[in-house]
Design an enzyme around this catalytic site. Structure first.
Site, short mmCIF file in Angstrom:
data_model
loop_
_atom_site.label_atom_id
_atom_site.label_comp_id
_atom_site.label_asym_id
_atom_site.label_seq_id
_atom_site.Cartn_x
_atom_site.Cartn_y
_atom_site.Cartn_z
N ARG A 1 69.17 12.49 115.61
CA ARG A 1 69.61 13.37 114.55
C ARG A 1 70.86 13.18 113.94
NH1 ARG A 1 67.72 15.99 111.15
NH2 ARG A 1 66.11 16.60 112.89
N LYS B 1 83.35 16.44 93.59
CA LYS B 1 83.02 17.49 94.37
C LYS B 1 82.02 17.04 95.47
CE LYS B 1 83.11 20.46 90.51
NZ LYS B 1 82.56 21.35 89.44
N LYS C 1 93.29 18.03 83.24
CA LYS C 1 92.15 19.21 83.02
C LYS C 1 92.99 20.40 82.69
CE LYS C 1 88.86 19.48 85.85
NZ LYS C 1 87.71 19.34 86.72
N GLU D 1 90.48 16.82 79.54
CA GLU D 1 89.26 17.68 79.30
C GLU D 1 89.62 18.65 78.28
OE1 GLU D 1 87.19 20.78 82.67
OE2 GLU D 1 89.30 21.09 81.95
N ASP E 1 84.06 20.03 78.13
CA ASP E 1 83.53 20.69 79.25
C ASP E 1 82.89 21.97 78.57
OD1 ASP E 1 83.32 21.51 81.92
OD2 ASP E 1 85.03 22.89 81.36
#
Length: 293
Positions: free
Chosen positions: A104, A139, A171, A201, A222
Site C-alpha cells: 500500500r 498548492k 500578491k 500579481e 491572474d
C-alpha cells in the site's frame, strides 16, 4: 519520456520511512503475519490499469526494500515513461509477507505521483507548438511538496518557486496591506538580495502598467480573459516574464498559450490531480497457488 534527474536518496528515504511507520503502526502487518507462512515466496506485478505517465519508481523501490532488503525489483518501465492500460510497470518478488506489507505504501506514492505526471503531460500536450510552459504552484500536500513538484517535471512540466524563500511573489493581499503596487515593489526591492527575483500579481491592465514601470522580473496575470492576456503580453513586450493563472483546464490551455504568455501555472496539478490507477497483481502467467504455498 523526459530527461529527469532522480531525487536524492537523502530526500526520499525519510519520507518513505515515515509513511511505512505510519502504516505499520505498533504491531506491524498483523493480517499478513497471521495468514502467510514466514517462508512463503511470491512474485507480483505492478500493473497500470489505465494509460498514463509513470512517476515515483524510486519511492516504490525504497518502500519494498526498507521493509525487506531481500525483495527483488525488476523495472519494466522507465521513470517518466508512458504506459498503456494493462502494461506491467515492474515485477517484485521475495518473501510474500514483506511484499504485502509494503504494497500500500508503494502504491500510494506511485499512484499519486503518476497521476500528477499524467495530468501534467495532458496539459503539456495541449499547449504543444506554443512557447508556454506548464508550471505548478505551492498548492501541495504538506510534507510532500518536493515529491509532487518532481512529478510535475516527470510529466514534462516545470516548477514554480518551491517555498516562500525562493523568490518574491507580491500578491493581492500584500498590495492591499502595503497600500499600492508601487509601494509593495519598492519595499521588496529594498529588502532582498540582488539574486532574488520579484514577481507581482495583477488582474487588471492598469495594474500591469504600474508594475512594469516599477520594474519587476515577472508578472502573474491572474484570471484575465484571453483578450486581456494577449493585450498584457503586448504591453510587456519582453520586459518581464509573463505568467497566466486561474481555472486552467485542458480545454482552455491552448487559447491561453496562444496569447504568447511564457508560463501557465496550474494549482490543481498538485492538489487535485486524480491518481493513476495501478495495482499489485499476481502475473497472469503465474500459478497463484504455486507462489503462495
Amino acid at each position: 519520456m523526459t530527461s529527469l534527474a532522480p531525487l536524492p536518496q537523502i530526500i526520499m528515504e525519510p519520507i518513505v520511512r515515515s509513511a511505512l511507520l505510519e502504516d505499520l503502526g505498533r504491531a506491524g502487518d498483523i493480517t499478513s503475519d497471521a495468514i502467510i507462512p514466514a517462508d512463503c515466496k511470491a512474485t507480483l506485478a505492478l500493473n497500470a490499469r489505465q494509460a498514463g505517465v509513470v512517476a515515483g519508481l524510486d519511492l516504490v523501490m525504497f518502500a519494498f526494500l526498507l521493509v525487506d532488503p531481500g525483495i527483488n525489483i525488476q523495472l519494466r518501465c522507465p521513470e517518466g515513461g508512458k504506459v498503456s492500460a494493462g502494461e506491467t510497470i515492474a515485477i517484485v518478488s521475495g518473501p510474500a509477507r514483506s511484499l504485502l506489507t509494503a504494497e500500500r505504501t508503494a502504491l500510494n506514492f506511485l499512484c499519486k505521483l503518476s497521476g500528477i505526471a499524467t495530468a501534467t503531460a495532458t496539459l503539456v500536450n495541449a499547449v504543444r507548438g506554443y512557447n508556454a510552459k506548464i508550471v505548478c504552484t505551492r498548492k501541495t500536500t504538506p510534507g510532500l511538496r518536493v515529491l509532487e513538484k518532481y512529478a510535475v517535471r516527470a510529466g514534462g512540466g516545470a516548477n514554480h518557486r518551491f517555498a516562500l524563500d525562493d523568490a518574491v511573489l507580491i500578491k493581492d493581499n500584500h498590495i492591499a496591506i502595503a497600500g499600492d503596487i508601487r509601494t509593495a515593489i519598492e519595499r521588496a526591492r529594498s529588502a532582498i538580495g540582488h539574486m532574488v527575483k520579484i514577481e507581482v500579481e495583477v488582474d487588471r491592465l492598469d495594474q500591469l502598467e504600474i508594475a512594469l514601470t516599477a520594474g519587476v522580473d515577472a508578472v502573474l496575470l491572474d484570471n484575465m480573459s484571453v483578450e486581456d492576456l494577449a493585450q498584457a503580453v503586448a504591453m510587456v513586450g519582453g520586459r518581464a516574464i509573463t505568467e497566466a493563472s486561474g481555472r486552467v483546464t485542458r480545454a482552455s490551455a491552448p487559447a491561453i498559450a496562444a496569447t504568447g504568455v511564457d508560463l501557465i501555472s496550474v494549482g490543481w496539478l498538485t492538489h487535485s490531480a486524480p491518481i493513476l490507477d495501478i495495482g499489485l497483481d499476481m502475473p497472469a502467467d503465474r500459478n497463484c497457488n504455486r507462489h503462495l504455498n
